[in-house]
Write an enzyme that holds these catalytic residues in place. Structure first.
Site, short mmCIF file in Angstrom:
data_model
loop_
_atom_site.label_atom_id
_atom_site.label_comp_id
_atom_site.label_asym_id
_atom_site.label_seq_id
_atom_site.Cartn_x
_atom_site.Cartn_y
_atom_site.Cartn_z
N ILE A 44 -5.36 0.09 -5.92
CA ILE A 44 -4.22 -0.23 -6.42
C ILE A 44 -4.66 -1.69 -6.90
O ILE A 44 -4.45 -2.23 -7.98
CB ILE A 44 -3.00 -0.33 -5.64
CG1 ILE A 44 -2.56 1.02 -5.38
CG2 ILE A 44 -1.75 -1.03 -6.26
CD1 ILE A 44 -1.43 1.16 -4.33
N GLY A 95 -15.70 0.60 -0.34
CA GLY A 95 -16.65 0.15 -1.37
C GLY A 95 -15.64 -0.87 -2.29
O GLY A 95 -14.86 -1.43 -2.01
N TYR A 124 1.25 2.79 11.02
CA TYR A 124 1.04 2.36 9.72
C TYR A 124 2.44 1.79 9.17
O TYR A 124 2.64 0.77 8.56
CB TYR A 124 0.40 3.32 8.71
CG TYR A 124 0.35 2.86 7.24
CD1 TYR A 124 -0.68 1.94 6.80
CD2 TYR A 124 1.22 3.42 6.41
CE1 TYR A 124 -0.83 1.57 5.72
CE2 TYR A 124 1.06 2.95 4.90
CZ TYR A 124 0.08 2.10 4.57
OH TYR A 124 0.04 1.79 3.34
N LYS A 138 4.17 -1.87 8.57
CA LYS A 138 4.88 -2.28 7.32
C LYS A 138 6.19 -2.76 7.47
O LYS A 138 6.37 -3.99 6.59
CB LYS A 138 4.61 -1.05 6.40
CG LYS A 138 3.19 -0.33 5.84
CD LYS A 138 2.65 -1.68 4.88
CE LYS A 138 1.32 -1.30 4.48
NZ LYS A 138 0.59 -2.49 3.60
#
Length: 312
Positions: free
Chosen positions: A12, A36, A142, A146
């Site tokens: 994103i 990466g 997770y 959040k």
């Protein structure tokens, strides 16, 4: 404006950087490059790119000096990655957000846009497209992290008057996404002629939202939003995973079949039967409606994958 994007070398983030540059902004990216670097060569030539961790408070303060806006996207992503690294997942969220908030206060930045997740809605049996008033019930490390950060930003606005926008993304897909996510994995399996593996019976649904729409909506919220808001970014269409797999086979012209597997134990915290979101609030705020139907987004994604395909 001078804009800092944390996690800007990711899926994103790299698309967001492209669109910010196209609008004439100065962009600074910080990323650990754990998966990466998805930034284009053209983008890299026009940004300041910093390798670093948002848990490094001094570094965050330095790179945000004289910034006007922070897009905070840095996070651990992918069901398997998060399941294997729950502690680091939560530390990256909690410590990273604290550092972003402190930097904003110290450097006089009055606007933060944060990448949250539809996962905060949890496993509730939802019979409609959820809006931002729906009772959240996060149950994975997770999603809990959040949700914590959403509340943290609300507190930051209340005490420091820094405008904060938490964007609940619903199953974003598109070019440059890697096989941690379901659609790139399906495309890879289809192009290799191997079975498309679906956990369970494939009746679980997700709301797949194309990357270009997600980035445009995110920027528009950053421009039009006032105060502190939580905003869904969702297409508003729930697609069964088995149907998605068959659609990918059709788009690619593959001879692959769909195979149904029992989910491994580590996935159970993330398994949700149905998930679909409403973006009506975002449209009211910005005047923008998400534009890309699933079949169009899948074709765009497949064209990108074919162009960059390396058969192994």
């Amino acid at each position: 404006m001078r804009i800092v994007v944390t996690g800007g070398a990711g899926f994103i983030g790299s698309h967001l950087v492209d669109k910010l540059l196209a609008r004439g902004h100065e962009v600074i990216v910080i990323d650990r490059f754990l998966r990466g670097n998805k930034l284009t060569k053209e983008a890299i030539r026009h940004i300041r790119l910093v390798e670093g961790d948002v848990r490094d408070g001094q570094l965050v303060r330095e790179i945000t000096r004289e910034a006007d806006l922070i897009f905070h996207l840095a996070a651990y992503l992918g069901v398997d990655i998060v399941a294997d690294h729950p502690l680091e997942t939560m530390e990256t969220e909690a410590i990273g957000m604290k550092n972003i908030a402190n930097a904003a206060v110290i450097n006089g930045i009055d606007r933060i846009v944060y990448a949250s997740t539809s996962g905060v809605y949890g496993k509730a049996a939802i019979e409609m497209a959820v809006d931002e008033d729906f009772q959240v019930a996060p149950n994975s490390s997770y999603a809990i992290a959040k949700r914590y950060n959403e509340i943290y930003l609300q507190s930051l606005f209340k005490e420091k008057q820094i405008q904060c926008f938490s964007l609940r993304y619903f199953n974003v897909y598109g070019p440059r996404q890697d096989t941690r996510m379901v659609l790139p994995r399906f495309f890879k399996q289809a192009m290799e002629g191997t079975p498309l593996t679906v956990f369970g019976q494939g009746l679980q649904t997700r709301d797949f939202t194309y990357i270009d729409d997600v980035v445009e909506a995110s920027i528009r919220v950053s421009e039009a939003g006032k105060g502190c808001e939580i905003v869904n970014i969702a297409r508003g269409e729930d697609i069964p995973i088995a149907e998605l797999a068959k659609t990918v086979i059709a788009v690619t012209g593959s001879t692959s079949q769909v195979h149904f597997l029992e989910p491994p134990p580590g996935r159970y915290d993330f398994e949700v039967q149905r998930r679909c979101g409403s973006s009506e609030k975002m449209t009211r705020m910005t005047g923008y409606a998400l534009e890309t139907p699933l079949h169009v987004g899948l074709k765009h994604t497949f064209e990108y994958i074919k162009e960059h395909w390396i058969h192994t």
